[in-house]
Design an enzyme around this catalytic site. Structure first.
Site, PDB file in Angstrom:
ATOM      1  N   HIS A 105       0.803  -1.231   0.000  1.00  0.00           N
ATOM      2  CA  HIS A 105       0.000   0.000   0.000  1.00  0.00           C
ATOM      3  C   HIS A 105       0.841   1.289   0.000  1.00  0.00           C
ATOM      4  O   HIS A 105       0.517   2.254   0.686  1.00  0.00           O
ATOM      5  CB  HIS A 105      -0.943   0.007   1.199  1.00  0.00           C
ATOM      6  CG  HIS A 105      -2.092  -0.945   1.098  1.00  0.00           C
ATOM      7  ND1 HIS A 105      -2.589  -1.395  -0.102  1.00  0.00           N
ATOM      8  CD2 HIS A 105      -2.852  -1.532   2.072  1.00  0.00           C
ATOM      9  CE1 HIS A 105      -3.601  -2.228   0.124  1.00  0.00           C
ATOM     10  NE2 HIS A 105      -3.777  -2.329   1.425  1.00  0.00           N
ATOM     11  N   HIS A 179      -9.578   2.794   0.379  1.00  0.00           N
ATOM     12  CA  HIS A 179      -9.582   1.618   1.252  1.00  0.00           C
ATOM     13  C   HIS A 179     -10.675   1.722   2.326  1.00  0.00           C
ATOM     14  O   HIS A 179     -10.433   1.423   3.495  1.00  0.00           O
ATOM     15  CB  HIS A 179      -8.204   1.459   1.898  1.00  0.00           C
ATOM     16  CG  HIS A 179      -7.832   0.044   2.232  1.00  0.00           C
ATOM     17  ND1 HIS A 179      -8.492  -0.678   3.193  1.00  0.00           N
ATOM     18  CD2 HIS A 179      -6.875  -0.775   1.730  1.00  0.00           C
ATOM     19  CE1 HIS A 179      -7.944  -1.883   3.290  1.00  0.00           C
ATOM     20  NE2 HIS A 179      -6.958  -1.973   2.404  1.00  0.00           N
ATOM     21  N   GLU A 314     -12.103  -2.707  -3.032  1.00  0.00           N
ATOM     22  CA  GLU A 314     -11.034  -1.838  -3.529  1.00  0.00           C
ATOM     23  C   GLU A 314     -10.934  -1.954  -5.048  1.00  0.00           C
ATOM     24  O   GLU A 314     -10.394  -2.920  -5.575  1.00  0.00           O
ATOM     25  CB  GLU A 314      -9.708  -2.216  -2.873  1.00  0.00           C
ATOM     26  CG  GLU A 314      -9.731  -2.207  -1.347  1.00  0.00           C
ATOM     27  CD  GLU A 314      -8.587  -3.001  -0.760  1.00  0.00           C
ATOM     28  OE1 GLU A 314      -7.427  -2.769  -1.160  1.00  0.00           O
ATOM     29  OE2 GLU A 314      -8.840  -3.879   0.091  1.00  0.00           O
TER      30      GLU A 314
END
Length: 349
Positions: A105, A179, A314
């Site tokens: 991420h 997210h 997502e």
């Protein structure tokens, strides 16, 4: 329609603001200029009760200390990059290893921890916020200076329209997502195992024991990964499929979308009557049912976190695409623009 701005907290002497967007139906979306985090979405149930349908925290400190990515924009690259390295034009790039041997991420301080510039937007049938940020060459190990904008619009049709754009001055990777953790029961009063999910997807990516794609695309046919006609999220918890077991008894998988911008993802909570329809121009959706969520944190409603408390949807490019020639590329050239558009429509059944 209305926008209310408040001070949310302070980071290193810099004020963080919250922006509450409200439409003519009373629906509200609140976001902050730290990480473009969506802290709250209040939508009506079938009886008209407005309740929050995403997980969030009360303070800036909790968002920084708890690495849960609640509601945040993550990047430069969402998901995992194997061995925290990649190659572009014979140049090797090394990224921070922030999950075992891999990069997750966007790294140690990804987009979710950056302070973005915020500008309110008011239109005829929508209100919104445009966030902007410049990620400099070499930030978290990535090449190129990337200029980004993230726009959240709330319409009178109870739609949250999210548009992410990016340009670069050097060939780089860019694959950004939001997210948010959704729970349509309202104020997280129940878990999401009884939520029903429908997804127009014939294939999902096989993962290895580090939750990295192996490169294989598996058929959903005859498995707990077949959401084409709708199924309860609890099916993933109960499933004996090795991929469900690998992910911690549930889902943490990229699903390849068979259609785009055609109501391809629908989430339903029968108890509250709430529905969430997701439409996107992205090739896949990563479905994560919070199988790894610890019980160490408390949400803004005072609910203790736990497994299966929420589900992430997502929308993005395929994870670790740089290491798989058969995946759509997430390479961004200086001559092109990255553009991701996802629309979340909240309703009742």
């Amino acid at each position: 329609m209305n926008i209310v701005t408040k001070e949310f907290g302070i980071i290193n002497g810099e004020k963080i603001y919250s922006f509450t967007l409200e439409n003519n139906n009373g629906m509200q979306l609140t976001c902050i200029n730290l990480g473009c985090i969506v802290t709250e979405i209040k939508t009506p149930d079938s009886n008209g009760n407005l309740e929050n349908v995403v997980l969030g925290y009360k303070t800036v400190e909790e968002y920084l200390e708890n690495k849960t990515f609640f509601g945040a924009i993550v990047g430069r690259v969402a998901g995992r990059i194997a061995n925290a390295q990649f190659e572009i034009d014979n140049n090797q790039y090394f990224l921070p290893k922030n999950e075992g041997n891999n990069h997750l991420h966007g790294g140690i301080s990804g987009f979710n921890e950056k302070i973005w510039h915020a500008k309110p937007i008011e239109a005829d049938h929508a209100v919104g916020i445009e966030f902007s940020y410049s990620s400099i060459d070499g930030e978290e190990g990535y090449p190129g200076t990337v200029k980004l904008s993230v726009t959240y619009l709330l319409t009178n049709d109870n739609e949250w329209v999210q548009t992410i754009k990016g340009t670069t001055d050097k060939k780089t990777l860019l694959n950004v997502t939001n997210h948010s953790f959704f729970n349509l029961s309202g104020n997280a009063k129940a878990d999401i195992l009884s939520h029903e999910l429908t997804v127009k997807s014939d294939q999902f990516l096989e993962l290895n024991d580090q939750l990295l794609p192996t490169g294989k695309m598996l058929s959903v046919e005859g498995t707990a990964f077949d959401f084409r006609n709708g199924r309860k999220l609890n099916d993933g918890r109960l499933s004996e499929h090795p991929q469900n077991r690998l992910a911690g008894n549930g889902y943490d998988h990229p699903f390849l979308l068979a259609e785009n911008e055609q109501q391809e993802i629908i989430l339903l909570d029968e108890t509250s009557g709430r529905t969430l329809t997701v439409e996107t121009n992205q090739p896949c959706v990563v479905i994560y049912t919070s199988n790894q969520m610890s019980d160490e944190f408390t949400t803004s409603e005072g609910v203790q976190t736990k497994k299966y408390l929420a589900v992430c949807l997502e929308t993005q490019g395929l994870p670790d695409a740089i290491h798989h020639a058969n995946f759509p590329s997430v390479m961004l050239e200086p001559t092109s623009e990255y553009k991701s558009v996802t629309k979340y429509t909240f309703g009742v059944r």
